[in-house]
Design a protein around this motif. Sequence first.
Motif: not given
Length: 447
Positions: A182, A184, A187, A191, A217-218, A227-228, A231-232, A234
Amino acid sequence: MENVSVLEERKDFILYKQNGCSGNGMRCDANSVSGAVSQRACVYCGARVVLNPITDAFHIVHGPIGCASYTWDIRGSLSSGEDLYRNSFSTDLRESDIIFGGEKRLTAAIEEIATKHQPKLIFVYATCIVGVIGDDVDAVCKTMSKKYQIRVIPVKSPGFSGNKSVGYKMACNAIMELIKSEKPAKRKGVNILGDFNLAGEMWIIKDYLKRIGISVISGFTGDSNYENLLESPAATLNVVQCAGSSTYLANRMEEEMGIPFIKVSFFGIEDTTSSLIRIAEALQDEEARQKAIAFTKEETSKITPLVERYKKNLTGKKAAIYVGGGFKAISLIRQFDFLGVETVVVGTQTGKKEDYDIIESLVSKDTVILDDANPAELEKFMKEKQADILVGGVKERPLAYKLGIAFCDHNHERKHPLSGFDGMINFVKEINGSINNPVWKYMEESL
């Protein structure tokens, strides 16, 4: 050691604290001694407890039904969304499957879930019997992933292949398999690794961070979802709460994704305060740092009167600690020290050398420090040191009560939070209520 009857092979795993620190450390992070009836769980259990709180994942235990029942609903992890993680699925291998192989059963199980539930994520756990008969779990998962266009991830966790720490590692490998591809957009945010939202503790930590202006974020893996987790990558920082289960994952994410990490603890006033400030400093966010200082001062002042009131009843008492990881043990020693309670016995299931070095520096002379203890050792040392309370898990509770010793549940089945300032209040009340319960007086009289 001469006055305590322990197995010869176990003596290197037990240390009496002397003046200063020995510098030699003790044996740890090794497989349990055969015949010692260790309190430590197996590889499969270690993997399952890390991955289980992912709320929308399906967990298929490829093995006999006993393995699935052993880990069914064993965490007090709460969810703000799906509750699929509360279920346990098993291929229920029988004698004929052991003879002829269980791959057909596994294929059928995945296909049933895929067609009936349209899952986003399935974890398949290879148990002891699968390691013996040699089912190609990787191949089955790969075929099913391609056929149904879903993530079916194998977790290589035969119980005999190591210890609980190895199970943590296998779970972390499965997580990396899920998120490593992933990309993403980066930002500012963190985590949280190694928090499983026991009794809602992840929500408490997230609220604290929100108050000082830091976004989460996660989480791995409390109250997380498919989904969460994706995103990790990022995040700009990983915060490791349970070092035993998640340091390996943090190292891999740093090496492969460039996300640095720090180890923290949210147990007790001292560690919660320090952790919030250190997170802000690691993010180089001065505004958040100032907010953290102000917030922790305010929260400390709120709970100090209540803590001081209970402290009068606890000063001079003696505690024994036996928990999963080293960081939790360290935090508990500090909490007891704050309450005027001396830690006389302390041990962990999965502590590392650096954990035991810190533990040795915190405790008093003659404190017993042990790694991967068995019930006989815990009983002997608690009696020898005249402990008033044992902090442990569900397996230690009967031992404490049979010895007439108070008990505090600090394990993953508990239903009330012990993290943060909120948790400190619960902890102090539970310790006081257990140690100073009138029942102990009646037990002494009966003896």
